[in-house]
Write an enzyme that holds these catalytic residues in place. Structure first.
Site, short mmCIF file in Angstrom:
data_model
loop_
_atom_site.label_atom_id
_atom_site.label_comp_id
_atom_site.label_asym_id
_atom_site.label_seq_id
_atom_site.Cartn_x
_atom_site.Cartn_y
_atom_site.Cartn_z
CG ASP A 14 -2.08 0.88 1.14
OD1 ASP A 14 -2.31 1.45 0.05
OD2 ASP A 14 -2.79 1.05 2.15
N GLY A 15 0.29 2.35 -0.52
CA GLY A 15 0.94 3.65 -0.42
C GLY A 15 1.65 4.13 -1.67
CG ASN A 16 2.36 1.62 -5.08
OD1 ASN A 16 3.25 1.42 -4.28
ND2 ASN A 16 1.88 0.68 -5.89
CB SER A 59 -8.28 -5.52 -4.17
OG SER A 59 -8.79 -4.23 -4.44
CG ASN A 62 -7.23 -2.17 -6.26
OD1 ASN A 62 -6.28 -2.90 -6.07
ND2 ASN A 62 -7.58 -1.23 -5.37
NE ARG A 181 -3.05 -1.74 4.32
CZ ARG A 181 -4.30 -1.82 3.93
NH1 ARG A 181 -5.10 -2.71 4.47
NH2 ARG A 181 -4.80 -1.00 3.02
NE ARG A 187 -8.39 0.03 5.48
CZ ARG A 187 -7.93 1.27 5.38
NH1 ARG A 187 -8.05 2.10 6.39
NH2 ARG A 187 -7.35 1.68 4.27
CB ILE A 188 -7.29 -7.71 7.13
CG1 ILE A 188 -6.83 -7.90 8.58
CG2 ILE A 188 -7.08 -8.98 6.33
CD1 ILE A 188 -5.36 -8.17 8.75
CB SER A 189 -7.70 -4.32 2.70
OG SER A 189 -7.62 -3.08 3.35
CD GLU A 200 3.03 -13.38 15.57
OE1 GLU A 200 3.12 -12.24 16.06
OE2 GLU A 200 2.45 -14.31 16.14
C1 FPP Z 1 -1.94 0.27 -3.41
O1 FPP Z 1 -1.43 1.58 -3.30
C2 FPP Z 1 -1.28 -0.41 -4.52
C3 FPP Z 1 -1.92 -0.91 -5.62
C4 FPP Z 1 -3.38 -0.85 -5.82
C5 FPP Z 1 -1.15 -1.54 -6.70
C6 FPP Z 1 0.05 -2.32 -6.27
C7 FPP Z 1 0.82 -2.67 -7.46
C8 FPP Z 1 2.18 -2.68 -7.53
C9 FPP Z 1 3.08 -2.42 -6.38
C10 FPP Z 1 2.83 -3.04 -8.82
C11 FPP Z 1 2.93 -4.53 -8.90
C12 FPP Z 1 3.41 -4.93 -10.21
C13 FPP Z 1 3.41 -6.20 -10.64
C14 FPP Z 1 3.93 -6.46 -12.00
C15 FPP Z 1 2.94 -7.34 -9.83
P1 FPP Z 1 -2.44 2.80 -3.47
O2 FPP Z 1 -2.49 3.16 -4.91
O3 FPP Z 1 -3.76 2.42 -2.89
O4 FPP Z 1 -1.75 3.90 -2.65
P2 FPP Z 1 -2.48 5.05 -1.83
O5 FPP Z 1 -3.29 4.38 -0.74
O6 FPP Z 1 -1.36 5.86 -1.29
O7 FPP Z 1 -3.36 5.79 -2.79
#
Ligand code: FPP
Length: 234
Positions: A14-16, A59, A62, A181, A187-189, A200
Site C-alpha cells: 500500500d501507499g504507491n 484487489s 481496485n 502492510r 487493516r486487512i482489506s 503475525e
Molecule cells: C496500493 O497503493 C497499490 C496498488 C493498488 C497496486 C500495487 C501494485 C504494484 C506495487 C505493482 C505490482 C506490479 C506487478 C507487476 C505485480 P495505493 O495506490 O492504494 O496507494 P495510496 O493508498 O497511497 O493511494
C-alpha cells in the site's frame, strides 16, 4: 524468541499513490516505483530462504478506481509479466496467480498463464501474485469447488478439515506466517482471509516504493523477536 525464517510471507503493498503525490508525481508513477521496488525486495526475501511470497497486486475493489489508473496498472502487468519472464526463470522462482478471471482482459490473462507455464518447474521459491483478488471471493470460490467435487463423488464431505481446506483455495499454498502492510493503514482489506488465520502482523508507515531490503529486515527482526508458541491461544 523465534529466529527462524517465516515459510510464507504476504504483503499488502500500500501507499504507491501517496508516495507519488508527496513528491508531486502522478499516482501512476507511484505504481511504477512500486513495481520496481517489488522486483528487488521480492528477490531479497526469497534469497533469505522464505519459500512462499504472496503480494496484493490488484484487489477486486481496485476496478472501482479511475479508468486511467486501472488501464495503467493492467498495461503494467502485461509489460512486466512479459519482460520479467527470464528474470523469474533465471532466479528459479515459480510464479502463480490468485484471483478471479472475470473481468480481466484476455491480454492480461494470457500473459499470466504464459509466465505460470514458463516458471512451473522453478524450485527456489513461489511468488504468488494476487491479482483481481478478494479474500471473501476466494472462500466462496473454494466452497463452490468443494460442492462440485462432492456432487461428482470425488470428495467425501466428512474428509474436509481445516488443514486440507487449503487444497481448494486458488493455489494450494501453506498458511501465512507473517503478514506485512505498508503505508500506515492498519487493516486487512479482504486479503488472504483463510490463510492469515494465525499470521503475525507487521504494520509499517513506510510506503511500498520505499519498502527496501533494510525495511524488510526490520519486519523480519520484529517477527523473530516475538514470542510465538504454536498451540497457545493465537
Ligand atoms: C496500493 O497503493 C497499490 C496498488 C493498488 C497496486 C500495487 C501494485 C504494484 C506495487 C505493482 C505490482 C506490479 C506487478 C507487476 C505485480 P495505493 O495506490 O492504494 O496507494 P495510496 O493508498 O497511497 O493511494
Amino acid at each position: 524468541m523465534k529466529n527462524d525464517i517465516p515459510n510464507h510471507i504476504a504483503i499488502i503493498m500500500d501507499g504507491n499513490g501517496r508516495w507519488a503525490t508527496r513528491q508531486g508525481l502522478k499516482r501512476q508513477e507511484g505504481h511504477y516505483a512500486g513495481y520496481k521496488r517489488l522486483k528487488k525486495t521480492a528477490l531479497y526475501i526469497l534469497d533469505k530462504g522464505v519459500k512462499y511470497l504472496s503480494v496484493f497486486a490488484f484487489s477486486t475493489e481496485n476496478f472501482k478506481r479511475s479508468k486511467e489508473e486501472v488501464d495503467y496498472l493492467m498495461n503494467l502487468f502485461i509489460k512486466a509479466f512479459k519482460s520479467d519472464k527470464n528474470f523469474f526463470i533465471k532466479n528459479d522462482i515459480k510464479v502463480v496467480f490468485s484471483g478471479r478471471k472475470e473481468p480481466l482482459s484476455d491480454d492480461v490473462y494470457n500473459v499470466m498463464k504464459e509466465i505460470e507455464k514458463s516458471t512451473e518447474n522453478c524450485k527456489k521459491g513461489v511468488f504468488n501474485v494476487c491479482l483481481n483478488y478478494g479474500g471473501q471471493a476466494e472462500i466462496v470460490d473454494s466452497t463452490k469447488k468443494i460442492v462440485k467435487l462432492v456432487q461428482d463423488g470425488k470428495l467425501n464431505i466428512d474428509d474436509l478439515n481445516e488443514e486440507n481446506y487449503y487444497h481448494y483455495l486458488y493455489n494450494d499454498l501453506p498458511e501465512v506466517d507473517l503478514l506485512i502492510r505498508t503505508s500506515g493503514e492498519v487493516r486487512i482489506s479482504n486479503f488472504m482471509l483463510y490463510s492469515i488465520s494465525y499470521a503475525e502482523i507487521y504494520f509499517t508507515s513506510t510506503c511500498f516504493p520505499d519498502f527496501d531490503e533494510l525495511e524488510f529486515d526490520k519486519a523480519l527482526e520484529d517477527y523473530q523477536n516475538r514470542n510465538i508458541t504454536k498451540g497457545s491461544v493465537k
